[in-house]
Design a protein around this motif. Structure first.
Motif, mmCIF file in Angstrom:
data_model
loop_
_atom_site.group_PDB
_atom_site.id
_atom_site.type_symbol
_atom_site.label_atom_id
_atom_site.label_comp_id
_atom_site.label_asym_id
_atom_site.label_seq_id
_atom_site.Cartn_x
_atom_site.Cartn_y
_atom_site.Cartn_z
ATOM 1 N N ILE A 1 30.030 16.930 -4.382
ATOM 2 C CA ILE A 1 31.301 16.969 -3.653
ATOM 3 C C ILE A 1 32.384 17.599 -4.522
ATOM 4 N N ARG B 1 31.838 21.262 -4.134
ATOM 5 C CA ARG B 1 32.324 21.750 -2.842
ATOM 6 C C ARG B 1 33.845 21.818 -2.818
ATOM 7 N N GLN B 2 34.515 20.825 -3.404
ATOM 8 C CA GLN B 2 35.979 20.846 -3.463
ATOM 9 C C GLN B 2 36.462 22.042 -4.261
ATOM 10 N N ASN C 1 26.889 14.561 1.482
ATOM 11 C CA ASN C 1 27.640 15.627 2.155
ATOM 12 C C ASN C 1 28.275 15.193 3.471
ATOM 13 N N PRO D 1 34.286 14.731 2.101
ATOM 14 C CA PRO D 1 33.111 15.595 2.319
ATOM 15 C C PRO D 1 33.091 16.259 3.688
ATOM 16 N N LEU E 1 35.376 19.532 3.939
ATOM 17 C CA LEU E 1 35.190 20.668 3.042
ATOM 18 C C LEU E 1 34.491 21.861 3.667
ATOM 19 N N VAL F 1 29.270 25.265 2.906
ATOM 20 C CA VAL F 1 29.037 25.492 1.474
ATOM 21 C C VAL F 1 28.866 26.986 1.209
ATOM 22 N N THR G 1 23.299 27.938 -1.542
ATOM 23 C CA THR G 1 23.331 26.520 -1.881
ATOM 24 C C THR G 1 22.113 25.825 -1.293
ATOM 25 N N VAL H 1 24.181 19.867 5.153
ATOM 26 C CA VAL H 1 25.511 20.448 5.181
ATOM 27 C C VAL H 1 25.436 21.850 5.778
ATOM 28 N N GLN I 1 23.876 25.615 4.227
ATOM 29 C CA GLN I 1 22.856 25.490 3.192
ATOM 30 C C GLN I 1 21.758 26.531 3.379
#
Length: 234
Positions: free
Chosen positions: A81, A84-85, A106, A140, A143, A146, A150, A182, A185
């Motif tokens: 996380i 991701r942030q 996620n 999560p 966000l 991704v 990933t 997520v 991905q």
């Protein structure tokens, strides 16, 4: 020492852990020829954004990269996380490579969501308790997609099934298999491992190395069940 240096890999540990928890990954990837850098942060005292700004970003700023070198990430649990942030507002000129997330919440944490009305989780785990719910406003869930490249590895064999009533049968003991999914991905792998020690399993370590190299995990039919932890001599 490996004869040819590859890209750099940045490791980000999970909640209540330290960089030492990812030593198996560090050693495995060092043997594979990567330069490996660990990020430490006081996960029980910092918010996710604060950990990114005060711990992760300074480490990335200090990297001295060669022309053409990329930076990959391998994360565990809450570390995913943080990644991701960071990725949401990253400088698009940053040479981001591939990322493997091990056991990431996620979709938020069902366990923390259930325990959120008690005081002791915040005392024990800190401000992230209020960020890791499963509702649409949790960090999560806010966000988004991704970055390309990933991959996610989830376990489905908890050693201590303490939260089975909350999580159901398909979990690693802390995060459900579906909770690791997520949007965006590139690949998703489920292996018989528990949350705490999945980074000690050779199956997981081989998958991490393969993904960083090729951008995908091995076909699922080629993976053999691996119920043994990595030995010191491996």
């Amino acid at each position: 020492m490996p004869h040819r240096l590859k890209d750099t890999v940045v490791l980000i540990h999970g909640l209540g852990r330290t960089p030492r928890s990812l030593m198996p990954v560090r050693f495995w990837l060092w043997k594979a020829g990567y330069r490996v850098v660990s990020v430490g942060y006081p996960s029980r005292r910092m918010s996710i954004q604060s950990a990114v700004e005060k711990r992760l970003q300074p480490v990335l700023d200090r990297l001295q990269l060669r022309p053409g070198e990329r930076v990959h990430f391998v994360t565990h649990s809450l570390g995913g996380i943080l990644f991701r942030q960071w990725a949401v507002s990253r400088d698009r000129r940053f040479p981001l490579g591939r990322t493997v997330m091990l056991g990431p919440p996620n979709q938020g944490s069902e366990v923390l969501e259930r325990l959120a009305h008690y005081r002791w989780p915040r005392w024990l785990l800190g401000p992230v308790v209020d960020e890791l719910g499963v509702d649409e406003n949790s960090t999560p869930r806010q966000l988004g997609v991704v970055p390309p490249g990933t991959g996610v590895i989830m376990g489905n064999k908890p050693v201590i099934p303490f939260f089975r009533e909350i999580l159901g049968p398909e979990s690693d003991g802390i995060v459900t298999v579906s909770g690791g999914w997520v949007e965006g991905q590139a690949d998703f792998m489920v292996t018989p491992a528990d949350h705490t020690f999945m980074m000690w399993r050779p199956t997981v370590l081989r998958a991490v190395e393969r993904f960083l190299k090729d951008g995908c995990f091995l076909p699922h039919k080629t993976w053999e069940p691996d119920d043994t932890l990595l030995s010191v001599s491996s």
